[in-house]
Design a protein around this motif. Structure first.
Motif, PDB file in Angstrom:
ATOM      1  N   SER A   6     -45.432-103.220 -36.497  1.00 56.41           N
ATOM      2  CA  SER A   6     -44.658-102.035 -36.114  1.00 56.41           C
ATOM      3  C   SER A   6     -44.810-101.696 -34.636  1.00 56.41           C
ATOM      4  CB  SER A   6     -45.096-100.831 -36.944  1.00 56.41           C
ATOM      5  OG  SER A   6     -46.405-100.432 -36.576  1.00 56.41           O
TER       6      SER A   6
ATOM      7  N   HIS B  99     -51.734 -94.838 -25.038  1.00 55.17           N
ATOM      8  CA  HIS B  99     -51.668 -95.253 -26.445  1.00 55.17           C
ATOM      9  C   HIS B  99     -52.500 -96.507 -26.666  1.00 55.17           C
ATOM     10  CE1 HIS B  99     -48.319 -92.504 -27.108  1.00 55.17           C
ATOM     11  NE2 HIS B  99     -47.713 -93.038 -26.069  1.00 55.17           N
TER      12      HIS B  99
ATOM     13  N   GLN C  41     -39.154-105.291 -33.684  1.00 57.53           N
ATOM     14  CA  GLN C  41     -38.842-103.933 -34.123  1.00 57.53           C
ATOM     15  C   GLN C  41     -37.334-103.713 -33.978  1.00 57.53           C
ATOM     16  OE1 GLN C  41     -41.240-104.329 -31.456  1.00 57.53           O
ATOM     17  NE2 GLN C  41     -42.730-104.677 -33.079  1.00 57.53           N
TER      18      GLN C  41
ATOM     19  N   SER D 274     -53.785 -92.036 -29.653  1.00 58.07           N
ATOM     20  CA  SER D 274     -53.191 -91.654 -28.370  1.00 58.07           C
ATOM     21  C   SER D 274     -54.049 -90.578 -27.733  1.00 58.07           C
ATOM     22  CB  SER D 274     -51.764 -91.121 -28.573  1.00 58.07           C
ATOM     23  OG  SER D 274     -50.919 -92.111 -29.097  1.00 58.07           O
TER      24      SER D 274
ATOM     25  N   GLU E 226     -46.681 -99.562 -33.498  1.00 62.68           N
ATOM     26  CA  GLU E 226     -46.919 -98.113 -33.409  1.00 62.68           C
ATOM     27  C   GLU E 226     -48.355 -97.860 -32.957  1.00 62.68           C
ATOM     28  OE1 GLU E 226     -44.979 -95.471 -33.860  1.00 62.68           O
ATOM     29  OE2 GLU E 226     -43.190 -96.482 -34.610  1.00 62.68           O
TER      30      GLU E 226
ATOM     31  N   VAL F  94     -40.152 -98.571 -29.607  1.00 65.33           N
ATOM     32  CA  VAL F  94     -41.179 -97.703 -30.172  1.00 65.33           C
ATOM     33  C   VAL F  94     -41.659 -96.749 -29.083  1.00 65.33           C
ATOM     34  CG1 VAL F  94     -43.481 -97.653 -31.218  1.00 65.33           C
ATOM     35  CG2 VAL F  94     -41.909 -99.534 -31.736  1.00 65.33           C
ATOM     36  N   GLY F  95     -41.956 -95.525 -29.462  1.00 56.16           N
ATOM     37  CA  GLY F  95     -42.617 -94.584 -28.572  1.00 56.16           C
ATOM     38  C   GLY F  95     -41.752 -94.040 -27.464  1.00 56.16           C
TER      39      GLY F  95
ATOM     40  N   SER G 265     -49.629-106.135 -34.228  1.00 53.92           N
ATOM     41  CA  SER G 265     -49.134-105.149 -35.179  1.00 53.92           C
ATOM     42  C   SER G 265     -47.629-105.326 -35.352  1.00 53.92           C
ATOM     43  CB  SER G 265     -49.430-103.745 -34.641  1.00 53.92           C
ATOM     44  OG  SER G 265     -48.683-102.781 -35.316  1.00 53.92           O
TER      45      SER G 265
ATOM     46  N   ILE H 257     -52.737 -99.643 -29.473  1.00 59.32           N
ATOM     47  CA  ILE H 257     -52.080-100.313 -30.586  1.00 59.32           C
ATOM     48  C   ILE H 257     -53.035-101.365 -31.132  1.00 59.32           C
ATOM     49  CG2 ILE H 257     -50.138-101.762 -31.273  1.00 59.32           C
ATOM     50  CD1 ILE H 257     -48.579-100.447 -28.954  1.00 59.32           C
TER      51      ILE H 257
END
Length: 189
Positions: free
Chosen positions: A88, A79, A52, A94, A90, A56-57, A86, A81
């Motif tokens: 991303s 979260h 990435q 959640s 992301e 993230v997050g 993955s 995933i």
């Protein structure tokens, strides 16, 4: 080989360090998740680079995995995933937590249960398939670590006061206290 896992950030006295790494987790033999106070990133170890462009997050305090997904404990959130690799990283789902730092997460791989800190002195059992809470336990002290057996029927928790607690989980996710025993001395209370 040595590589930096977080961004270089000038420290501010008494403030959390933004690039400080809190958790590491191998997703597979070639992918490493690095969770810091500025988010999480996955690394391609063969290429020696992140997957990435930026973290993230929110802050990531703990990461665990099962065969289908990653679980990340963050600031006031748990979260999920999916899939494991993955691109991303992301979250697809959640859950809110009343805990400022979700830093206790335990799972039973293949048994669709996840237990996470949901308040200063509370753990919640979540059905990973439905996303519904199936049980909670209020503790005398803040949990510092937890573990589920591989069949997802027994939960062990150690709290900040140095006491290990043992719970049976029913098929529907309710918790039944079995015993507790001091396993460590703690001045932190």
């Amino acid at each position: 080989a040595i590589a930096r896992l977080g961004a270089s950030v000038a420290p501010v006295k008494d403030a959390p360090h933004l690039g400080e790494v809190n958790t590491l987790l191998f997703i597979d033999d070639n992918t490493l998740l690095s969770g810091s106070n500025s988010g999480w990133t996955t690394w391609d170890l063969q290429k020696r680079q992140t997957r990435q462009a930026k973290p993230v997050g929110a802050p990531a305090f703990i990461a665990v995995r099962d065969s289908e997904r990653l679980w990340i404990g963050s600031a006031k959130k748990l979260h999920s995933i999916e899939p494991l690799l993955s691109a991303s990283a992301e979250p697809v789902r959640s859950w809110d937590s009343t805990s400022d730092h979700v830093n206790v997460v335990a799972n039973a791989p293949g048994h669709k249960r996840i237990v996470f800190s949901d308040g200063d002195q509370k753990l919640t059992v979540l059905n990973a398939e439905t996303g519904k809470s199936t049980g909670t336990v209020e503790l005398i002290s803040r949990p510092v670590t937890a573990s589920l057996t591989s069949n997802g029927r027994v939960l062990a928790v150690v709290t900040r006061d140095g006491v290990a607690r043992h719970y049976n989980l029913s098929a529907n996710g309710n918790l039944e206290p079995m015993w507790s025993k001091r396993v460590a001395r703690s001045e932190r209370g």
